[in-house]
Design a protein around this motif. Structure first.
Motif, PDB file in Angstrom:
ATOM      1  N   LEU A 144      -0.568   3.707   1.686  1.00 49.26           N
ATOM      2  CA  LEU A 144       1.140   4.524   2.144  1.00 49.26           C
ATOM      3  C   LEU A 144       2.233   4.954   1.254  1.00 49.26           C
ATOM      4  N   THR A 145       2.622   6.062   0.445  1.00 51.85           N
ATOM      5  CA  THR A 145       3.711   5.952   0.093  1.00 51.85           C
ATOM      6  C   THR A 145       4.853   7.140   0.604  1.00 51.85           C
ATOM      7  N   CYS A 146       5.526   6.859   0.174  1.00 52.54           N
ATOM      8  CA  CYS A 146       7.401   6.907   0.548  1.00 52.54           C
ATOM      9  C   CYS A 146       7.908   7.484  -0.123  1.00 52.54           C
ATOM     10  N   ALA A 147       8.070   8.964  -0.367  1.00 57.73           N
ATOM     11  CA  ALA A 147       8.394   9.896  -1.386  1.00 57.73           C
ATOM     12  C   ALA A 147       9.899   8.690  -2.075  1.00 57.73           C
ATOM     13  N   ASN A 148      10.672   8.505  -1.529  1.00 52.96           N
ATOM     14  CA  ASN A 148      12.401   8.218  -1.332  1.00 52.96           C
ATOM     15  C   ASN A 148      12.651   7.082  -1.452  1.00 52.96           C
ATOM     16  N   HIS A 149      10.901   6.002  -1.464  1.00 51.46           N
ATOM     17  CA  HIS A 149      11.382   4.373  -1.099  1.00 51.46           C
ATOM     18  C   HIS A 149      10.010   3.381  -2.037  1.00 51.46           C
ATOM     19  N   PRO A 150      10.063   3.883  -3.684  1.00 54.30           N
ATOM     20  CA  PRO A 150       8.789   3.638  -3.912  1.00 54.30           C
ATOM     21  C   PRO A 150       8.801   2.393  -3.898  1.00 54.30           C
ATOM     22  N   LEU A 151       8.152   1.461  -4.232  1.00 55.26           N
ATOM     23  CA  LEU A 151       8.002   0.115  -4.202  1.00 55.26           C
ATOM     24  C   LEU A 151       6.984  -0.188  -5.798  1.00 55.26           C
ATOM     25  N   PRO A 152       7.652  -1.201  -6.164  1.00 52.87           N
ATOM     26  CA  PRO A 152       6.833  -1.509  -8.127  1.00 52.87           C
ATOM     27  C   PRO A 152       5.567  -2.460  -7.406  1.00 52.87           C
ATOM     28  N   PRO A 153       4.547  -2.196  -8.675  1.00 52.19           N
ATOM     29  CA  PRO A 153       3.200  -2.896  -8.187  1.00 52.19           C
ATOM     30  C   PRO A 153       3.489  -4.664  -8.826  1.00 52.19           C
ATOM     31  N   LEU A 154       4.719  -5.335  -8.383  1.00 53.22           N
ATOM     32  CA  LEU A 154       4.845  -6.344  -8.796  1.00 53.22           C
ATOM     33  C   LEU A 154       4.081  -7.414  -7.719  1.00 53.22           C
ATOM     34  N   PRO A 155       3.228  -8.874  -8.447  1.00 52.04           N
ATOM     35  CA  PRO A 155       2.313  -9.604  -7.909  1.00 52.04           C
ATOM     36  C   PRO A 155       3.254 -10.215  -6.007  1.00 52.04           C
ATOM     37  N   ALA A 207       1.634  -1.557  -3.843  1.00 50.05           N
ATOM     38  CA  ALA A 207       0.250  -1.039  -5.646  1.00 50.05           C
ATOM     39  C   ALA A 207       0.431   0.401  -5.055  1.00 50.05           C
ATOM     40  N   ASP A 208       0.356   0.860  -5.988  1.00 49.53           N
ATOM     41  CA  ASP A 208       0.658   2.765  -6.445  1.00 49.53           C
ATOM     42  C   ASP A 208       1.218   3.029  -5.944  1.00 49.53           C
ATOM     43  N   GLY A 209       2.264   3.020  -5.663  1.00 48.53           N
ATOM     44  CA  GLY A 209       4.342   3.090  -5.869  1.00 48.53           C
ATOM     45  C   GLY A 209       4.368   2.810  -4.349  1.00 48.53           C
ATOM     46  N   GLY A 210       3.843   2.032  -3.173  1.00 47.39           N
ATOM     47  CA  GLY A 210       3.520   1.987  -1.988  1.00 47.39           C
ATOM     48  C   GLY A 210       3.015   0.817  -1.391  1.00 47.39           C
ATOM     49  N   ILE A 211       2.619   1.020  -0.325  1.00 52.44           N
ATOM     50  CA  ILE A 211       2.199  -0.012   0.343  1.00 52.44           C
ATOM     51  C   ILE A 211       0.375   0.669   0.670  1.00 52.44           C
ATOM     52  N   THR A 212      -0.431  -0.825   0.203  1.00 51.00           N
ATOM     53  CA  THR A 212      -1.605  -0.443   0.513  1.00 51.00           C
ATOM     54  C   THR A 212      -2.355  -2.019   1.076  1.00 51.00           C
ATOM     55  N   SER A 230       8.061   3.312  -8.850  1.00 47.05           N
ATOM     56  CA  SER A 230       6.694   3.377  -8.214  1.00 47.05           C
ATOM     57  C   SER A 230       5.878   2.612  -9.046  1.00 47.05           C
ATOM     58  N   ASP A 231       5.926   2.424 -10.500  1.00 46.52           N
ATOM     59  CA  ASP A 231       5.645   1.720 -11.530  1.00 46.52           C
ATOM     60  C   ASP A 231       5.897   0.430 -11.963  1.00 46.52           C
ATOM     61  N   GLU A 232       7.241   0.259 -12.069  1.00 45.01           N
ATOM     62  CA  GLU A 232       7.805  -0.571 -12.811  1.00 45.01           C
ATOM     63  C   GLU A 232       8.525  -1.057 -11.995  1.00 45.01           C
ATOM     64  N   LEU A 233       9.795  -2.427 -12.978  1.00 40.48           N
ATOM     65  CA  LEU A 233      11.028  -2.430 -12.229  1.00 40.48           C
ATOM     66  C   LEU A 233      11.854  -2.798 -13.528  1.00 40.48           C
ATOM     67  N   TRP A 234      12.892  -1.517 -13.975  1.00 40.77           N
ATOM     68  CA  TRP A 234      13.651  -2.231 -15.147  1.00 40.77           C
ATOM     69  C   TRP A 234      14.891  -2.867 -14.770  1.00 40.77           C
TER      70      TRP A 234
END
Length: 778
Positions: free
Chosen positions: A406-417, A439-444, A689-693
């Protein structure tokens, strides 16, 4: 924690097979063991998005860096039987039977039959198990024991209930390279593209054919030559289409083509993982590659050159080998005076890995969903209701297992362990309910429940439906910092920014203010601002602050700033609390003038300095005549403006416009602490959705004046990125360029850390923030 009223969260739903990292035994027979593991993996739904790694290769820096991008659902060991071990090293079983000294006949036959199906527990298998356990901790840290209870290993002889067989999904015959043929790196280079089939085969294949097929990939006719009886509809086992799936790639600038040279296990591992991250990847080990080079250089690699790399060869060795391939390729055209070679040699640490890829069920991806959720004050989104269980088209809940993303267009999640079950589920959610992570920019999460499900349960009672939480950026940073025993707290600048964000309503509104002419209006409230061009008595420097009248505000000249615009802006600011409207009044008891907000003014008022009572009369206000409204700037906003707070705001506003950062979550300044002591201040954080900067923003072009101080600042910033697992460090300045001394110090530190095998974030330079922003790589 108080919550705002419910809102509806727009989601995108996808169903997909699990992504596996399978660790195989290694040693001198690593090619045969990799083939055996591929043969087992080729029978699992999701094999086309999974990889096999020989034990010991995951620690290679190049492989390790790529694995972090893969975002696997499960890291498992390949657990072979004695029968498979005997195929790899013929004679093992006979040696064990001979040592038992069993009488000839049924007893010996029964023991041999039992042994063939029993797990092979030799040191090589134990090493693979231990390597998988260590890799699991690194890639899926914080997921505790849930993963192990769902999928522990990939077994040869056992019916694995938690993984779906590929044959139960496929609608066409499946074919692969017969396992007895995969005995050389050249054969393995092709087999990893199409899969390995556990079938006998008596024929042979020339080494040159393997290498040509490895370069051509799925387009090669070799697989059909090995299966002449297969129909035209037969599919390679590793084909996405065989599993009724398609690959979805997001965040890529354009198709990337990569060639891996070398015949070591690390080269095979690197090629395996890169196949999931880049558009075209081929592994070319040693051998006669003259025919393969024809197909290699005849391929179209988009607008980019073919990237050539290796995990075992030096750049000079790679360059010599690829130059030889080019010079001896199977066809020659009339070359220009200066030959333009369609490839470039790169270090594996310099390969671009931005964006992510996932293999999804072609009938169930990008499906719109809407989930009732509440928004917490820190920006976290909490699911108010669990998503109803459903079975994607083409799957059977009784026989198949899949991942829900599940991905949210306005609330991305980085795939941090670190964003595992406790971080992405609500507090009342049972952590053993299912396997949940970011994972994948959202929650799996895993499709099926782990806890007891009674016979005859409904579909919703059978499938997992966890209550989900999309953490805000502060919670993301908190979870990431905990893994390295680092504490996080807002800095003084961060508190000022947070207050101003609350006044304006959002970070985006504050960024827009920093980029507008309104920021220059706010600078007029600074004590050192020049008011020489303002009308007389329209501004006053008091002991507590500088106040401006309406005449002073409208006297400012800039594009789009006229009386109507000023009236609208000032009314908005006073409504928000950015400005306070009031009077400048004196005291009859002490010679002090102060600003009194409108809410504190009445016919009588008390002096702030001496506490004396005063009447609102003509001799109390400034200037003389009828009292004039003045405006005072909120202290937090004043400090933000005084400390050049527009620089980090302009930086994050510009970064939001980059393709990779649309959308993004942005956080204000904070400090990182070790053992209670701060060691670095970060000016901004941004998650995609991919990284933390993480970022550092300066109005000057240097991090420090002396070489020692520059190195210290650079080390602190890099250590801060490492502490929270940030993928990228952004150095932003308002100047047209960073000073050469700063860039040289950065390069030296990054090069030194990479040579020592220490983690280093990618570094980007953002310049010209107040004029013409430009973003470039270090």
């Amino acid at each position: 924690m108080s919550e705002q009223p419910l809102t509806f969260l727009p989601l995108s739903y996808a169903a997909r097979p699990p992504r596996l990292v399978v660790v195989a035994p290694a040693g001198d027979d690593w090619v045969r063991w990799a083939a055996a593991a591929l043969a087992r993996l080729s029978g699992v739904w999701g094999c086309s998005g999974s990889v096999v790694l020989p034990a010991g290769t995951a620690g290679h820096p190049a492989v390790q860096r790529c694995l972090a991008r893969l975002q696997p659902d499960h890291v498992v060991p390949y657990v072979p039987t004695w029968g498979t071990a005997d195929e790899v090293a013929p004679g093992l079983i006979q040696a064990v039977v001979a040592r038992r000294d069993l009488p000839d006949g049924s007893a010996a036959e029964q023991f041999e039959e039992f042994l063939r199906k029993d797990r092979w527990g030799a040191p090589a298998a134990v090493e693979a198990d231990e390597d998988a356990a260590a890799l699991r901790v690194r890639l899926v840290a914080g997921q505790r024991e849930q993963e192990l209870l769902h999928v522990y290993g990939l077994f040869d002889a056992e019916d694995e209930q938690s993984l779906t067989p590929l044959a139960s999904i496929a609608t066409a015959p499946l074919i692969g390279v017969p396992q007895p043929l995969v005995t050389t790196p050249a054969a393995l280079a092709y087999a990893m593209h199409v899969g390995v089939e556990k079938t006998p085969y008596e024929g042979t294949v020339e080494p040159r054919q393997w290498l040509e097929a490895a370069v051509r990939g799925d387009e090669s006719p070799l697989l059909s030559d090995l299966h002449p009886q297969a129909g035209a509809d037969a599919q390679p086992m590793m084909s996405h289409w065989a599993a009724r799936c398609i690959p979805v790639r997001r965040g890529y600038r354009q198709a990337r083509s990569t060639m891996v040279l070398g015949d070591s296990p690390e080269d095979f591992a690197l090629a395996q993982v890169l196949r999931q991250l880049h558009e075209y990847v081929a592994w070319l080990p040693e051998g006669d590659v003259s025919l393969a080079s024809f197909w290699l250089f005849d391929r179209r690699h988009g607008t980019e050159k073919l990237k050539v790399t290796s995990a075992s060869l030096t750049p000079d060795e790679v360059r010599a080998r690829i130059d030889k391939l080019w010079d001896e390729r199977g066809y020659q055209l009339i070359e220009p005076a200066e030959e333009k070679r369609p490839y470039t040699v790169v270090e594996p640490s310099d390969l671009e890995l931005h964006g992510h890829s996932m293999v999804v069920l072609q009938t169930a991806w990008e499906q719109p969903r809407s989930l009732p959720a509440s928004v917490a004050p820190d920006g976290s989104l909490m699911a108010a209701l669990a998503l109803a269980g459903e079975v994607p088209p083409g799957l059977d809940a009784a026989r198949h297992r899949w991942q829900v993303t599940l991905t949210c267009a306005n609330h991305p999640l980085p795939p941090l362990p670190e964003l595992a079950a406790p971080a992405v589920t609500t507090a009342d959610q049972d952590p053993w309910h299912t396997f949940v992570r970011a994972a994948d920019g959202g929650i799996t999460y895993w499709s099926h429940r782990f806890d007891f499900v009674p016979t005859g349960a409904s579909l919703a009672g059978t499938l997992a439906a966890p209550k989900l939480l999309w953490p805000g950026i502060k919670k993301i940073l908190h979870h990431a910092a905990q893994a390295s025993e680092t504490q996080l707290r807002p800095s003084a600048a961060g508190k000022r920014t947070a207050i101003t964000e609350r006044l304006l309503g959002s970070r985006k509104a504050l960024e827009a203010l920093a980029a507008s002419s309104g920021w220059q209006i706010l600078r007029l409230f600074l004590p050192d601002a020049s008011h020489a061009e303002l009308p007389a008595h329209s501004s006053w420097k008091l002991k507590s602050a500088v106040v401006l009248s309406w005449e002073a505000i409208t006297a400012h000249e800039s594009d789009g700033w006229n009386a109507a615009a000023a009236r609208t802006q000032v009314d908005e600011w006073t409504t928000q609390g950015v400005l306070r409207r009031g009077l400048v009044l004196g005291c009859s008891h002490c010679p002090i003038f102060e600003f009194y907000p409108l809410a504190e003014i009445s016919q009588q008022y008390r002096c702030r300095r001496c506490g004396g009572d005063n009447n609102l009369a003509q001799d109390r206000w400034k200037p003389f005549g009828e009292p004039r409204w003045f405006y005072d700037l909120h202290p937090a906003v004043l400090e933000l403006v005084a400390n050049d707070g527009d620089v980090p705001l302009l930086a994050t506003q510009y970064l939001r416009t980059q393709p990779q950062a649309r959308p993004a979550l942005v956080g204000e300044e904070f400090e990182l602490l070790k053992n209670g002591s701060p060691f670095v201040e970060i000016d901004f954080a941004l998650t995609t959705s991919d990284e933390l900067w993480l970022g550092e923003a300066k109005k000057t072009d240097s991090l420090a004046e002396s070489p020692k101080a520059r190195k210290r600042e650079i080390c602190k910033l890099i250590d801060g990125c490492t502490a929270v697992g940030a993928h990228r460090l952004i150095l932003a300045t308002a100047q047209p360029a960073w000073a050469d001394a700063t860039i040289d110090a950065l390069r030296q530190e990054v090069r030194g850390r990479r040579s020592a095998g220490r983690p280093v974030p990618e570094v980007q330079l953002l310049t010209g923030l107040r004029s013409k922003p430009e973003l470039s790589w270090l």
